[in-house]
Design an enzyme around this catalytic site. Structure first.
Site, PDB file in Angstrom:
ATOM      1  N   GLU A 186      39.654 -10.490  52.071  1.00  0.00           N
ATOM      2  CA  GLU A 186      39.382  -9.900  53.581  1.00  0.00           C
ATOM      3  C   GLU A 186      38.466 -10.737  54.330  1.00  0.00           C
ATOM      4  O   GLU A 186      37.542 -10.427  55.506  1.00  0.00           O
ATOM      5  CB  GLU A 186      38.823  -8.564  53.349  1.00  0.00           C
ATOM      6  CG  GLU A 186      39.802  -7.443  52.713  1.00  0.00           C
ATOM      7  CD  GLU A 186      38.956  -6.142  52.373  1.00  0.00           C
ATOM      8  OE1 GLU A 186      38.874  -5.323  53.271  1.00  0.00           O
ATOM      9  OE2 GLU A 186      38.690  -5.794  51.436  1.00  0.00           O
ATOM     10  N   SER A 203      41.985  -3.108  53.088  1.00  0.00           N
ATOM     11  CA  SER A 203      42.730  -3.860  54.238  1.00  0.00           C
ATOM     12  C   SER A 203      44.151  -3.885  53.991  1.00  0.00           C
ATOM     13  O   SER A 203      45.035  -4.508  54.316  1.00  0.00           O
ATOM     14  CB  SER A 203      42.258  -4.953  54.472  1.00  0.00           C
ATOM     15  OG  SER A 203      40.826  -5.202  55.091  1.00  0.00           O
ATOM     16  N   TYR A 240      46.048  -4.662  61.819  1.00  0.00           N
ATOM     17  CA  TYR A 240      45.556  -6.159  62.660  1.00  0.00           C
ATOM     18  C   TYR A 240      46.609  -6.942  63.302  1.00  0.00           C
ATOM     19  O   TYR A 240      46.187  -7.782  64.123  1.00  0.00           O
ATOM     20  CB  TYR A 240      44.970  -6.914  61.627  1.00  0.00           C
ATOM     21  CG  TYR A 240      43.757  -6.168  60.590  1.00  0.00           C
ATOM     22  CD1 TYR A 240      42.811  -5.819  61.327  1.00  0.00           C
ATOM     23  CD2 TYR A 240      44.044  -6.283  59.454  1.00  0.00           C
ATOM     24  CE1 TYR A 240      41.772  -4.782  60.483  1.00  0.00           C
ATOM     25  CE2 TYR A 240      43.214  -5.511  58.384  1.00  0.00           C
ATOM     26  CZ  TYR A 240      41.989  -5.003  58.990  1.00  0.00           C
ATOM     27  OH  TYR A 240      41.260  -4.373  58.388  1.00  0.00           O
ATOM     28  N   ARG A 253      33.389   5.166  54.914  1.00  0.00           N
ATOM     29  CA  ARG A 253      34.694   5.901  55.605  1.00  0.00           C
ATOM     30  C   ARG A 253      35.403   6.363  54.338  1.00  0.00           C
ATOM     31  O   ARG A 253      35.785   5.652  53.417  1.00  0.00           O
ATOM     32  CB  ARG A 253      35.544   4.592  56.257  1.00  0.00           C
ATOM     33  CG  ARG A 253      36.448   5.367  57.205  1.00  0.00           C
ATOM     34  CD  ARG A 253      37.523   4.452  57.862  1.00  0.00           C
ATOM     35  NE  ARG A 253      38.296   3.896  56.710  1.00  0.00           N
ATOM     36  CZ  ARG A 253      38.702   2.784  56.657  1.00  0.00           C
ATOM     37  NH1 ARG A 253      38.006   1.795  57.457  1.00  0.00           N
ATOM     38  NH2 ARG A 253      39.563   2.241  55.722  1.00  0.00           N
ATOM     39  N   ASP A 272      38.955   8.070  53.339  1.00  0.00           N
ATOM     40  CA  ASP A 272      40.482   8.159  53.586  1.00  0.00           C
ATOM     41  C   ASP A 272      41.324   9.187  52.895  1.00  0.00           C
ATOM     42  O   ASP A 272      40.986   9.264  51.880  1.00  0.00           O
ATOM     43  CB  ASP A 272      41.137   6.623  53.210  1.00  0.00           C
ATOM     44  CG  ASP A 272      40.496   5.389  54.339  1.00  0.00           C
ATOM     45  OD1 ASP A 272      39.948   5.699  55.309  1.00  0.00           O
ATOM     46  OD2 ASP A 272      40.646   4.212  53.648  1.00  0.00           O
ATOM     47  N   GLU A 293      40.396   6.992  48.811  1.00  0.00           N
ATOM     48  CA  GLU A 293      39.331   6.337  48.434  1.00  0.00           C
ATOM     49  C   GLU A 293      38.295   6.530  49.504  1.00  0.00           C
ATOM     50  O   GLU A 293      38.304   7.060  50.613  1.00  0.00           O
ATOM     51  CB  GLU A 293      39.909   4.961  48.317  1.00  0.00           C
ATOM     52  CG  GLU A 293      40.475   4.578  49.658  1.00  0.00           C
ATOM     53  CD  GLU A 293      40.969   2.881  49.724  1.00  0.00           C
ATOM     54  OE1 GLU A 293      40.675   1.972  50.512  1.00  0.00           O
ATOM     55  OE2 GLU A 293      41.860   2.738  48.734  1.00  0.00           O
ATOM     56  N   ASN A 343      35.131   3.748  51.359  1.00  0.00           N
ATOM     57  CA  ASN A 343      34.827   2.376  51.973  1.00  0.00           C
ATOM     58  C   ASN A 343      33.491   2.339  51.981  1.00  0.00           C
ATOM     59  O   ASN A 343      33.004   2.900  53.032  1.00  0.00           O
ATOM     60  CB  ASN A 343      35.832   1.986  52.827  1.00  0.00           C
ATOM     61  CG  ASN A 343      37.172   1.804  52.748  1.00  0.00           C
ATOM     62  OD1 ASN A 343      37.946   1.012  52.347  1.00  0.00           O
ATOM     63  ND2 ASN A 343      37.807   3.284  53.071  1.00  0.00           N
ATOM     64  N   GLY A 360      35.660  -1.758  57.694  1.00  0.00           N
ATOM     65  CA  GLY A 360      35.986  -2.641  58.948  1.00  0.00           C
ATOM     66  C   GLY A 360      35.010  -2.195  60.155  1.00  0.00           C
ATOM     67  O   GLY A 360      34.794  -1.136  60.342  1.00  0.00           O
TER      68      GLY A 360
END
Length: 341
Positions: free
Chosen positions: A13, A181, A249, A288, A290, A303, A305, A309
């Site tokens: 990443e 990612s 992205y 974050r 998800d 999961e 994070n 990002g």
């Protein structure tokens, strides 16, 4: 304040991290801070570190495994142990994945007694391990899709894949156990054992263990946690139906809705689940979480994070902006949490 913005690093990443570092540096400078981008991949090479003043913002592709293998983890130790950090007031970590988001850099900073943003060593090392996080979810009563793991040395065992298919079904997500990612991930619907094996080999290029997870048909949503508070849910609507690296992205065909059009009670419950996982792991600063939500509005936690990002267009800043917090102010909030800790 003099703030080191750690970005780049030696994980897959790297490109995403550099883009986030650029955004954070620019935001901190508008607040009057002396923000210095530092790439641990360059160690104590001051010439290369100075070149970071011109960070490129290209995240259309991620580095190859051969490119990553050219870097040495020893450079990370050299970097944080160097004079670069002698007069730093705080480190703002925008590193993702192994050797950045997994507690190793955090431990080095603690040894130097330098305050840093985000979660501590234990929470970071647990959260990056998707299997360990799943175990914590189940222990804490948080619904997550059925799952199992395969070790790298088990990939030639087709009998094992047949057992997994019998347990999880044919609609699967197969991914590395410690990457972000969506790198190395495969959404597989065929149920063909050879396809499962190929997807596992792809994931195993990035991790020694591979996570197999039942795919939940429905909606992709995420919850930002900032300073112990759950923010408005963001719904992610990918053009091709799967939120992979290109959808994030490259392609530009992904639509984001914040706040998501979800019933108030469902929203509140999902936010509570996100905050519960955040607290179970002992995360700090910002995270974050998800989810996938099925047609009956049941949210399955995927999961967490610990360093999601972090450009001005990323999901956590998007949720914060919905509450009136601009990107630069969000950066300051995260720094203030680190300094208080």
């Amino acid at each position: 304040m003099k703030i080191a913005v750690l970005c780049g690093g030696i994980s897959s990443e790297r490109s995403v991290s550099l883009a986030g570092g650029k955004s954070v540096v620019e935001a901190l400078q508008t607040l009057g801070h002396e923000a210095i981008p530092i790439d641990p991949a360059y160690g104590d090479d001051l010439v290369k570190q100075n070149e970071l003043k011109h960070i490129l913002n290209d995240i259309s592709k991620f580095p190859t495994l051969d490119e990553l293998h050219a870097y040495s983890t020893k450079k990370i130790i050299d970097c944080i142990n160097s004079s670069l950090f002698d007069d730093i007031d705080c480190a703002f970590i925008v590193l993702h994945g192994p050797n950045g988001e997994d507690g190793l850099v955090q431990a080095l900073l603690e040894l130097r007694e330098i305050p840093y943003t985000g979660s501590g060593v234990r929470a970071s090392s647990t959260a990056i391990n998707k299997a360990a996080t799943k175990i914590m979810m189940e222990a804490g009563g948080i619904l997550t899709p059925p799952w199992t793991i395969v070790h790298k040395d088990q990939i030639d065992d087709l009998t094992l894949f047949e057992e997994i298919r019998s347990y999880l079904g044919e609609n699967l997500i197969i991914k590395p156990s410690n990457q972000g990612s969506t790198i190395g991930i495969t959404h597989l619907e065929s149920g063909i054992l050879d396809d499962m094996q190929e997807a596992a080999r792809k994931a195993a290029e990035y991790s020694t263990t591979v996570l197999f997870e039942k795919f939940i048909e429905g909606r992709e949503i995420t919850v930002a946690i900032i300073a112990g508070k759950a923010y408005p849910i963001v719904e992610i609507i990918a053009e091709n139906g799967f939120y992979d690296y290109d959808a994030k992205y490259v392609g530009g065909g992904t639509v984001y809705e914040c706040p998501a059009d979800i019933d108030e009670n469902v929203t509140e419950f999902t936010q509570e689940q996100a905050l519960h996982l955040n607290n179970l792991l002992g995360c700090q600063g910002f995270t974050r979480v998800d989810f996938r939500m099925d047609d009956e509005f049941q949210a399955y936690c995927l999961e967490i994070n610990t360093i999601p990002g972090f450009t001005s267009r990323s999901l956590v800043p998007m949720a914060a902006k919905q509450e009136g917090i601009e990107f630069a102010d969000l950066c300051q909030i995260i720094i203030d949490i680190a300094m208080k800790r």
